[in-house]
Design a protein around this motif. Sequence first.
Motif, PDB file in Angstrom:
ATOM      1  N   PHE A   3       0.842  -1.186   0.000  1.00  0.00           N
ATOM      2  CA  PHE A   3       0.000   0.000   0.000  1.00  0.00           C
ATOM      3  C   PHE A   3       0.878   1.238   0.000  1.00  0.00           C
ATOM      4  CE2 PHE A   3       0.833  -1.063   4.418  1.00  0.00           C
ATOM      5  CZ  PHE A   3       1.164   0.158   4.977  1.00  0.00           C
ATOM      6  N   THR A   4       0.235   2.358  -0.231  1.00  0.00           N
ATOM      7  CA  THR A   4       0.883   3.657  -0.154  1.00  0.00           C
ATOM      8  C   THR A   4       0.097   4.490   0.842  1.00  0.00           C
ATOM      9  OG1 THR A   4       1.774   3.580  -2.384  1.00  0.00           O
ATOM     10  CG2 THR A   4       1.389   5.762  -1.458  1.00  0.00           C
ATOM     11  N   ASP A  40       4.301   4.869  -5.433  1.00  0.00           N
ATOM     12  CA  ASP A  40       4.550   6.300  -5.579  1.00  0.00           C
ATOM     13  C   ASP A  40       4.356   6.762  -7.028  1.00  0.00           C
ATOM     14  OD1 ASP A  40       7.883   6.425  -6.410  1.00  0.00           O
ATOM     15  OD2 ASP A  40       7.059   4.603  -5.515  1.00  0.00           O
ATOM     16  N   PHE A  41       4.561   5.876  -7.987  1.00  0.00           N
ATOM     17  CA  PHE A  41       4.369   6.229  -9.400  1.00  0.00           C
ATOM     18  C   PHE A  41       2.930   6.690  -9.653  1.00  0.00           C
ATOM     19  CE2 PHE A  41       3.022   4.917 -13.685  1.00  0.00           C
ATOM     20  CZ  PHE A  41       3.839   5.757 -14.441  1.00  0.00           C
ATOM     21  N   GLU A  42       1.960   5.983  -9.113  1.00  0.00           N
ATOM     22  CA  GLU A  42       0.560   6.359  -9.302  1.00  0.00           C
ATOM     23  C   GLU A  42       0.235   7.686  -8.619  1.00  0.00           C
ATOM     24  OE1 GLU A  42       0.869   2.170 -10.406  1.00  0.00           O
ATOM     25  OE2 GLU A  42       1.485   3.192  -8.581  1.00  0.00           O
ATOM     26  N   VAL A  43       0.925   7.989  -7.519  1.00  0.00           N
ATOM     27  CA  VAL A  43       0.727   9.289  -6.864  1.00  0.00           C
ATOM     28  C   VAL A  43       1.249  10.402  -7.769  1.00  0.00           C
ATOM     29  CG1 VAL A  43       1.283  10.694  -4.839  1.00  0.00           C
ATOM     30  CG2 VAL A  43       0.806   8.242  -4.564  1.00  0.00           C
ATOM     31  N   GLU A  44       2.379  10.164  -8.425  1.00  0.00           N
ATOM     32  CA  GLU A  44       2.894  11.148  -9.383  1.00  0.00           C
ATOM     33  C   GLU A  44       1.923  11.332 -10.545  1.00  0.00           C
ATOM     34  OE1 GLU A  44       6.841   9.830 -10.399  1.00  0.00           O
ATOM     35  OE2 GLU A  44       7.704  10.823  -8.642  1.00  0.00           O
ATOM     36  N   LEU A  74       8.870   9.675   0.566  1.00  0.00           N
ATOM     37  CA  LEU A  74       9.067  10.704  -0.446  1.00  0.00           C
ATOM     38  C   LEU A  74       8.257  11.945  -0.074  1.00  0.00           C
ATOM     39  CD1 LEU A  74       8.628   8.318  -3.491  1.00  0.00           C
ATOM     40  CD2 LEU A  74      10.790   9.263  -2.671  1.00  0.00           C
ATOM     41  N   ALA A  75       8.755  13.104  -0.507  1.00  0.00           N
ATOM     42  CA  ALA A  75       8.054  14.364  -0.258  1.00  0.00           C
ATOM     43  C   ALA A  75       7.299  14.787  -1.507  1.00  0.00           C
ATOM     44  CB  ALA A  75       9.058  15.445   0.136  1.00  0.00           C
ATOM     45  N   VAL A  76       6.134  15.357  -1.295  1.00  0.00           N
ATOM     46  CA  VAL A  76       5.330  15.880  -2.391  1.00  0.00           C
ATOM     47  C   VAL A  76       5.777  17.318  -2.628  1.00  0.00           C
ATOM     48  CG1 VAL A  76       2.987  16.467  -3.129  1.00  0.00           C
ATOM     49  CG2 VAL A  76       3.391  14.399  -1.780  1.00  0.00           C
ATOM     50  N   PRO A  77       6.145  17.666  -3.878  1.00  0.00           N
ATOM     51  CA  PRO A  77       6.613  19.020  -4.144  1.00  0.00           C
ATOM     52  C   PRO A  77       5.492  20.053  -3.964  1.00  0.00           C
ATOM     53  CG  PRO A  77       6.387  17.795  -6.195  1.00  0.00           C
ATOM     54  CD  PRO A  77       6.144  16.826  -5.076  1.00  0.00           C
ATOM     55  N   PRO A  78       5.863  21.293  -3.613  1.00  0.00           N
ATOM     56  CA  PRO A  78       4.852  22.334  -3.379  1.00  0.00           C
ATOM     57  C   PRO A  78       3.880  22.534  -4.544  1.00  0.00           C
ATOM     58  CG  PRO A  78       6.993  23.085  -2.618  1.00  0.00           C
ATOM     59  CD  PRO A  78       7.218  21.775  -3.326  1.00  0.00           C
ATOM     60  N   ALA A  79       4.341  22.416  -5.773  1.00  0.00           N
ATOM     61  CA  ALA A  79       3.447  22.602  -6.925  1.00  0.00           C
ATOM     62  C   ALA A  79       2.349  21.548  -6.938  1.00  0.00           C
ATOM     63  CB  ALA A  79       4.247  22.551  -8.234  1.00  0.00           C
ATOM     64  N   MET A  80       2.690  20.320  -6.571  1.00  0.00           N
ATOM     65  CA  MET A  80       1.677  19.253  -6.534  1.00  0.00           C
ATOM     66  C   MET A  80       0.723  19.471  -5.370  1.00  0.00           C
ATOM     67  SD  MET A  80       1.818  15.063  -6.155  1.00  0.00           S
ATOM     68  CE  MET A  80       3.032  14.727  -7.392  1.00  0.00           C
ATOM     69  N   VAL A  81       1.237  19.911  -4.232  1.00  0.00           N
ATOM     70  CA  VAL A  81       0.377  20.183  -3.079  1.00  0.00           C
ATOM     71  C   VAL A  81      -0.666  21.233  -3.461  1.00  0.00           C
ATOM     72  CG1 VAL A  81       0.287  21.110  -0.724  1.00  0.00           C
ATOM     73  CG2 VAL A  81       2.120  19.525  -1.366  1.00  0.00           C
ATOM     74  N   ARG A  82      -0.224  22.313  -4.125  1.00  0.00           N
ATOM     75  CA  ARG A  82      -1.154  23.368  -4.538  1.00  0.00           C
ATOM     76  C   ARG A  82      -2.182  22.846  -5.535  1.00  0.00           C
ATOM     77  NH1 ARG A  82       3.527  26.347  -4.252  1.00  0.00           N
ATOM     78  NH2 ARG A  82       3.939  26.087  -6.465  1.00  0.00           N
ATOM     79  N   ALA A  83      -1.726  22.075  -6.521  1.00  0.00           N
ATOM     80  CA  ALA A  83      -2.649  21.549  -7.536  1.00  0.00           C
ATOM     81  C   ALA A  83      -3.689  20.633  -6.901  1.00  0.00           C
ATOM     82  CB  ALA A  83      -1.878  20.803  -8.625  1.00  0.00           C
ATOM     83  N   LEU A  84      -3.262  19.771  -5.986  1.00  0.00           N
ATOM     84  CA  LEU A  84      -4.204  18.876  -5.306  1.00  0.00           C
ATOM     85  C   LEU A  84      -5.199  19.671  -4.465  1.00  0.00           C
ATOM     86  CD1 LEU A  84      -1.698  16.083  -4.252  1.00  0.00           C
ATOM     87  CD2 LEU A  84      -3.598  15.809  -5.863  1.00  0.00           C
ATOM     88  N   ALA A  85      -4.712  20.661  -3.720  1.00  0.00           N
ATOM     89  CA  ALA A  85      -5.599  21.481  -2.897  1.00  0.00           C
ATOM     90  C   ALA A  85      -6.583  22.257  -3.767  1.00  0.00           C
ATOM     91  CB  ALA A  85      -4.773  22.443  -2.040  1.00  0.00           C
ATOM     92  N   ASP A  86      -6.131  22.714  -4.917  1.00  0.00           N
ATOM     93  CA  ASP A  86      -6.993  23.486  -5.823  1.00  0.00           C
ATOM     94  C   ASP A  86      -8.148  22.658  -6.370  1.00  0.00           C
ATOM     95  OD1 ASP A  86      -5.497  25.748  -5.440  1.00  0.00           O
ATOM     96  OD2 ASP A  86      -4.494  25.684  -7.398  1.00  0.00           O
ATOM     97  N   VAL A 143       4.668  10.911   1.144  1.00  0.00           N
ATOM     98  CA  VAL A 143       4.187   9.644   0.592  1.00  0.00           C
ATOM     99  C   VAL A 143       5.123   8.550   1.059  1.00  0.00           C
ATOM    100  CG1 VAL A 143       3.803   8.331  -1.535  1.00  0.00           C
ATOM    101  CG2 VAL A 143       3.214  10.770  -1.460  1.00  0.00           C
ATOM    102  N   TRP A 144       4.544   7.544   1.688  1.00  0.00           N
ATOM    103  CA  TRP A 144       5.316   6.345   2.043  1.00  0.00           C
ATOM    104  C   TRP A 144       4.776   5.226   1.176  1.00  0.00           C
ATOM    105  CZ3 TRP A 144       4.161   1.423   3.446  1.00  0.00           C
ATOM    106  CH2 TRP A 144       5.233   0.617   3.864  1.00  0.00           C
ATOM    107  N   SER A 145       5.674   4.518   0.529  1.00  0.00           N
ATOM    108  CA  SER A 145       5.254   3.440  -0.348  1.00  0.00           C
ATOM    109  C   SER A 145       6.133   2.218  -0.118  1.00  0.00           C
ATOM    110  CB  SER A 145       5.346   3.883  -1.811  1.00  0.00           C
ATOM    111  OG  SER A 145       4.787   2.942  -2.662  1.00  0.00           O
ATOM    112  N   ALA A 146       5.477   1.063   0.050  1.00  0.00           N
ATOM    113  CA  ALA A 146       6.213  -0.175   0.308  1.00  0.00           C
ATOM    114  C   ALA A 146       6.896  -0.657  -0.952  1.00  0.00           C
ATOM    115  CB  ALA A 146       5.259  -1.245   0.808  1.00  0.00           C
TER     116      ALA A 146
END
Length: 146
Positions: A3-4, A40-44, A74-86, A143-146
């Motif tokens: 899981f992730t 993590d690939f699917e999160v990207e 792994l850390a989510v970059p700020p641009a992705m955080v903003r896009a997800l929040a938007d 993101v933590w991914s096994a």
Amino acid sequence: MGFTEIFVATHDAALKRAGTLDGGGAPPAADAVRIPGISDFEVEQLGDLAGTAVHAGGADYELTMVDVASDSLLAVPPAMVRALADLLTYETEGEGDVLEDVAAQWAAQDDMPFDAGQAQTYVRQVAELAGGIGDSERSGLYVWSA
């Protein structure tokens, strides 16, 4: 496949959580979204879809290593955080629900272990996590991914 888990934490708390998860058997954290069967690939992929949906495509949505002590965190970059929040507030003219569209596109990716309905739940939960992070806070999305 395992899981992730996607969660909000400070850097130190994220490393501690990763250590717990690396040890196995940890229950989901209260402020986390646990998604079975993805990496993590699917999160990207989700980040790319979200960025395109909110007209912020082309930014760097690649997850980054947090610390050499853990290759599963792994850390989510700020641009992705903003896009997800938007995704929670983005308004379009007659194009329907952006979050729902992103979820449907994400579920349609190759080998996704869930349908559009379940994807919508996951995307909304992740967007809510991202939306809860303030610019001035020291917390980030991890993101933590096994």
